[in-house]
Structure formats: structure tokens, C-alpha cells
Motif scaffolding. Structure first.
Motif, PDB file in Angstrom:
ATOM      1  N   ARG A 103      23.398  -5.872  43.787  1.00  0.00           N
ATOM      2  CA  ARG A 103      22.289  -5.418  44.623  1.00  0.00           C
ATOM      3  C   ARG A 103      22.223  -6.226  45.919  1.00  0.00           C
ATOM      4  O   ARG A 103      21.916  -5.676  46.982  1.00  0.00           O
ATOM      5  CB  ARG A 103      20.971  -5.501  43.856  1.00  0.00           C
ATOM      6  N   GLY A 104      22.502  -7.526  45.827  1.00  0.00           N
ATOM      7  CA  GLY A 104      22.542  -8.331  47.036  1.00  0.00           C
ATOM      8  C   GLY A 104      23.652  -7.888  47.975  1.00  0.00           C
ATOM      9  O   GLY A 104      23.459  -7.804  49.197  1.00  0.00           O
ATOM     10  N   GLN A 105      24.819  -7.595  47.400  1.00  0.00           N
ATOM     11  CA  GLN A 105      25.939  -7.125  48.218  1.00  0.00           C
ATOM     12  C   GLN A 105      25.644  -5.751  48.822  1.00  0.00           C
ATOM     13  O   GLN A 105      25.966  -5.491  49.981  1.00  0.00           O
ATOM     14  CB  GLN A 105      27.204  -7.059  47.359  1.00  0.00           C
ATOM     15  N   ALA A 106      25.053  -4.877  48.019  1.00  0.00           N
ATOM     16  CA  ALA A 106      24.743  -3.525  48.507  1.00  0.00           C
ATOM     17  C   ALA A 106      23.746  -3.568  49.655  1.00  0.00           C
ATOM     18  O   ALA A 106      23.815  -2.766  50.592  1.00  0.00           O
ATOM     19  CB  ALA A 106      24.198  -2.674  47.365  1.00  0.00           C
ATOM     20  N   ARG A 107      22.831  -4.521  49.600  1.00  0.00           N
ATOM     21  CA  ARG A 107      21.797  -4.599  50.630  1.00  0.00           C
ATOM     22  C   ARG A 107      22.387  -4.830  52.010  1.00  0.00           C
ATOM     23  O   ARG A 107      21.828  -4.359  53.019  1.00  0.00           O
ATOM     24  CB  ARG A 107      20.813  -5.727  50.266  1.00  0.00           C
ATOM     25  N   VAL A 108      23.515  -5.536  52.102  1.00  0.00           N
ATOM     26  CA  VAL A 108      24.091  -5.856  53.413  1.00  0.00           C
ATOM     27  C   VAL A 108      25.413  -5.126  53.660  1.00  0.00           C
ATOM     28  O   VAL A 108      26.081  -5.382  54.667  1.00  0.00           O
ATOM     29  CB  VAL A 108      24.300  -7.382  53.566  1.00  0.00           C
ATOM     30  N   ALA A 156      21.781 -15.311  42.017  1.00  0.00           N
ATOM     31  CA  ALA A 156      22.907 -14.390  42.145  1.00  0.00           C
ATOM     32  C   ALA A 156      22.692 -13.401  43.278  1.00  0.00           C
ATOM     33  O   ALA A 156      23.646 -13.018  43.971  1.00  0.00           O
ATOM     34  CB  ALA A 156      23.109 -13.638  40.827  1.00  0.00           C
ATOM     35  N   TYR A 157      21.452 -12.985  43.490  1.00  0.00           N
ATOM     36  CA  TYR A 157      21.168 -12.079  44.609  1.00  0.00           C
ATOM     37  C   TYR A 157      21.525 -12.739  45.932  1.00  0.00           C
ATOM     38  O   TYR A 157      22.149 -12.117  46.809  1.00  0.00           O
ATOM     39  CB  TYR A 157      19.698 -11.681  44.587  1.00  0.00           C
ATOM     40  N   ALA A 162      24.405 -11.431  48.538  1.00  0.00           N
ATOM     41  CA  ALA A 162      24.145 -11.110  49.938  1.00  0.00           C
ATOM     42  C   ALA A 162      25.061 -11.912  50.858  1.00  0.00           C
ATOM     43  O   ALA A 162      25.588 -11.383  51.849  1.00  0.00           O
ATOM     44  CB  ALA A 162      22.679 -11.386  50.265  1.00  0.00           C
ATOM     45  N   ALA A 163      25.300 -13.178  50.517  1.00  0.00           N
ATOM     46  CA  ALA A 163      26.198 -14.005  51.323  1.00  0.00           C
ATOM     47  C   ALA A 163      27.621 -13.452  51.285  1.00  0.00           C
ATOM     48  O   ALA A 163      28.313 -13.409  52.307  1.00  0.00           O
ATOM     49  CB  ALA A 163      26.168 -15.444  50.820  1.00  0.00           C
ATOM     50  N   ALA A 164      28.053 -13.022  50.086  1.00  0.00           N
ATOM     51  CA  ALA A 164      29.398 -12.448  49.966  1.00  0.00           C
ATOM     52  C   ALA A 164      29.494 -11.162  50.771  1.00  0.00           C
ATOM     53  O   ALA A 164      30.508 -10.895  51.430  1.00  0.00           O
ATOM     54  CB  ALA A 164      29.721 -12.184  48.497  1.00  0.00           C
ATOM     55  N   GLY A 165      28.431 -10.363  50.732  1.00  0.00           N
ATOM     56  CA  GLY A 165      28.443  -9.105  51.463  1.00  0.00           C
ATOM     57  C   GLY A 165      28.504  -9.288  52.963  1.00  0.00           C
ATOM     58  O   GLY A 165      29.115  -8.478  53.677  1.00  0.00           O
ATOM     59  N   LEU A 166      27.893 -10.346  53.456  1.00  0.00           N
ATOM     60  CA  LEU A 166      27.896 -10.594  54.896  1.00  0.00           C
ATOM     61  C   LEU A 166      29.289 -10.929  55.417  1.00  0.00           C
ATOM     62  O   LEU A 166      29.547 -10.822  56.614  1.00  0.00           O
ATOM     63  CB  LEU A 166      26.922 -11.731  55.228  1.00  0.00           C
ATOM     64  N   ALA A 167      30.197 -11.318  54.527  1.00  0.00           N
ATOM     65  CA  ALA A 167      31.571 -11.622  54.943  1.00  0.00           C
ATOM     66  C   ALA A 167      32.357 -10.359  55.258  1.00  0.00           C
ATOM     67  O   ALA A 167      33.452 -10.440  55.826  1.00  0.00           O
ATOM     68  CB  ALA A 167      32.279 -12.422  53.845  1.00  0.00           C
ATOM     69  N   GLY A 168      31.820  -9.189  54.892  1.00  0.00           N
ATOM     70  CA  GLY A 168      32.510  -7.935  55.149  1.00  0.00           C
ATOM     71  C   GLY A 168      32.749  -7.190  53.853  1.00  0.00           C
ATOM     72  O   GLY A 168      32.833  -7.778  52.772  1.00  0.00           O
ATOM     73  N   ASP A 169      32.883  -5.879  53.952  1.00  0.00           N
ATOM     74  CA  ASP A 169      32.969  -5.045  52.756  1.00  0.00           C
ATOM     75  C   ASP A 169      34.210  -5.329  51.919  1.00  0.00           C
ATOM     76  O   ASP A 169      34.141  -5.328  50.682  1.00  0.00           O
ATOM     77  CB  ASP A 169      32.948  -3.557  53.144  1.00  0.00           C
ATOM     78  N   ARG A 170      35.340  -5.580  52.543  1.00  0.00           N
ATOM     79  CA  ARG A 170      36.557  -5.826  51.769  1.00  0.00           C
ATOM     80  C   ARG A 170      36.468  -7.138  51.000  1.00  0.00           C
ATOM     81  O   ARG A 170      36.924  -7.238  49.858  1.00  0.00           O
ATOM     82  CB  ARG A 170      37.789  -5.808  52.679  1.00  0.00           C
ATOM     83  N   TRP A 171      35.862  -8.154  51.630  1.00  0.00           N
ATOM     84  CA  TRP A 171      35.648  -9.418  50.929  1.00  0.00           C
ATOM     85  C   TRP A 171      34.616  -9.239  49.823  1.00  0.00           C
ATOM     86  O   TRP A 171      34.726  -9.825  48.737  1.00  0.00           O
ATOM     87  CB  TRP A 171      35.197 -10.503  51.895  1.00  0.00           C
ATOM     88  N   SER A 172      33.605  -8.421  50.113  1.00  0.00           N
ATOM     89  CA  SER A 172      32.570  -8.161  49.117  1.00  0.00           C
ATOM     90  C   SER A 172      33.160  -7.484  47.884  1.00  0.00           C
ATOM     91  O   SER A 172      32.858  -7.853  46.741  1.00  0.00           O
ATOM     92  CB  SER A 172      31.477  -7.275  49.733  1.00  0.00           C
TER      93      SER A 172
END
Length: 212
Positions: free
Chosen positions: A69-74, A120-121, A125-135
Motif C-alpha cells: 500500500r505504501g508503494q502503491a501510494r507513490v 512497513a508502510y 513508500a520510500a521504495a516506491g519513490l525510487a521508481g516503479d522498476r525498483w519498487s
């Protein structure tokens, strides 16, 4: 109101509220519940150990749902966001199964579950901010480590605990599929130091969750 019309702060609060709601015990879908066989007689020590392992699995599902959910948010790409939300929905089913099994064993989830979700959220979110492929790569590595973790639990659960085994086996199959889907969607391989850091963080959570 749709989340797309919410301010960033309101969207964050909505996600956190969803997380808190998901931790409340609710009815389990009996049709999808993997535990169908009757257990053999388990003694008190075996039940306590099985409950500890299933509490760890519950904590892992809390964290996985929050991560996604954190990754999806960003997430930048709508397809990536949809992939992550679909995975989070399936993790909710796993969470319900673990909750049900803990009740059957006369136990309960970790008292630190809200902390697992919030932490974990933030990581997601931090992982998602690195970009979708990294996420997506983060999803792939998370699922790889969870799959290994579940395989370890299959070797530790009491032989007579058929119901926990059926739940863990189905979860393991689902996690492997999530990881493959993330790789197919373009997930990048994470560098070894980051993979090691993820293992260390997981070790802290699993140790604490087993104890309660």
C-alpha cells in the motif's frame, strides 16, 4: 470520496486507517480458507510453538500489506499501482487466514502489529519513490525472502498440525506467484547490501512476533 481526490495527507491517513481496520478480527471466507483437514492431537508445547510460528506469519502479512500500500501510494504508473493493490488485497486474505488459525490455537496476533504496519508502510513508500522498476524489484525480493521463510516454517511446524501446514503451503504458493509477477512486470534486481538489510529487519520482526 475517491482516493484520487484526496490530499496527500488525507490519502496517507486513509491508508493508515485501512491498516488499523485490517488488524481487527473479522469473518474468514470459509470457501477460500485452506485449512480443511483435522489436526492430530497436539500437546501444549506443540500448540504454543505452532501459535508462535503463525503469529510470525501474521506479522509478515501485516507488513506485506503495508509495504504494497505504501508503494502503491507513490507509484507513477497506473498498471504498477494496480499490481501492488491487487497483491495487497491477497495479503489481506492471508492475514485473515492467520488470524483464524491463531484463534483455533487459542492464541492471538502480535501486540506490535500496528507498529509493523506503520513501519512497513514507510519503507514501502520510500521504495516506491525510487521508481516503479525498483519498487517492483522490492516486491520480488520481499516475496523471495517470504517464500524462504515459509519453507522454513513448514520444516518447523509439528507434524500433526495439518491445518497450519495447509495455510502456509497456500501462502507460499501465492507469494511465489506475486514475486514472479513483479519480475515479469519489470522489477529490477536489488543490490546485495539492500537484500541483507531486508533480511536483518525481518529477523527483528520475526523474533519479536514469535514471543508475542
Amino acid at each position: 470520496m475517491s482516493n484520487r481526490h484526496l490530499s496527500p495527507l488525507d490519502a496517507l491517513l486513509a491508508d493508515l486507517q485501512h491498516g488499523l481496520n485490517s488488524l481487527r478480527p473479522g469473518p474468514t471466507d470459509k470457501a477460500s480458507y485452506p485449512a480443511r483437514d483435522h489436526d492430530e492431537d497436539l500437546d501444549a508445547r506443540e500448540r504454543q510453538h505452532a501459535a508462535g510460528l503463525m503469529r510470525v506469519n501474521h506479522a509478515g502479512e501485516v507488513a506485506a500489506q503495508a509495504l504494497y500500500r505504501g508503494q502503491a501510494r507513490v507509484a507513477r504508473n497506473p498498471d504498477t499501482r494496480e499490481h501492488l493493490l491487487d497483491a495487497a488485497l491477497e495479503e489481506q486474505a492471508h492475514l485473515d487466514w492467520c488470524t483464524q488459525r491463531l484463534e483455533e490455537l487459542g492464541s492471538q496476533p502480535s501486540q506490535l502489529s500496528p507498529l509493523w504496519f506503520a513501519g512497513a508502510y514507510a519503507i514501502g513508500a520510500a521504495a516506491g519513490l525510487a521508481g516503479d522498476r525498483w519498487s517492483l524489484g522490492f516486491v520480488s525480493e520481499t516475496e523471495r525472502q517470504v517464500e524462504e521463510h515459509l519453507q522454513g516454517h513448514l520444516s518447523q511446524l509439528p507434524e500433526g498440525d495439518k491445518r497450519s501446514r495447509q495455510i502456509v503451503e497456500q501462502m507460499k504458493e501465492d507469494e511465489a506467484r506475486h514475486g514472479q509477477q513483479a519480475r515479469d512486470a519489470g522489477g529490477r534486481e536489488l543490490p546485495p547490501p539492500l537484500r541483507g538489510l531486508m533480511r536483518a529487519a525481518a529477523k527483528v520482526m520475526t523474533t519479536a512476533a514469535y514471543k508475542g
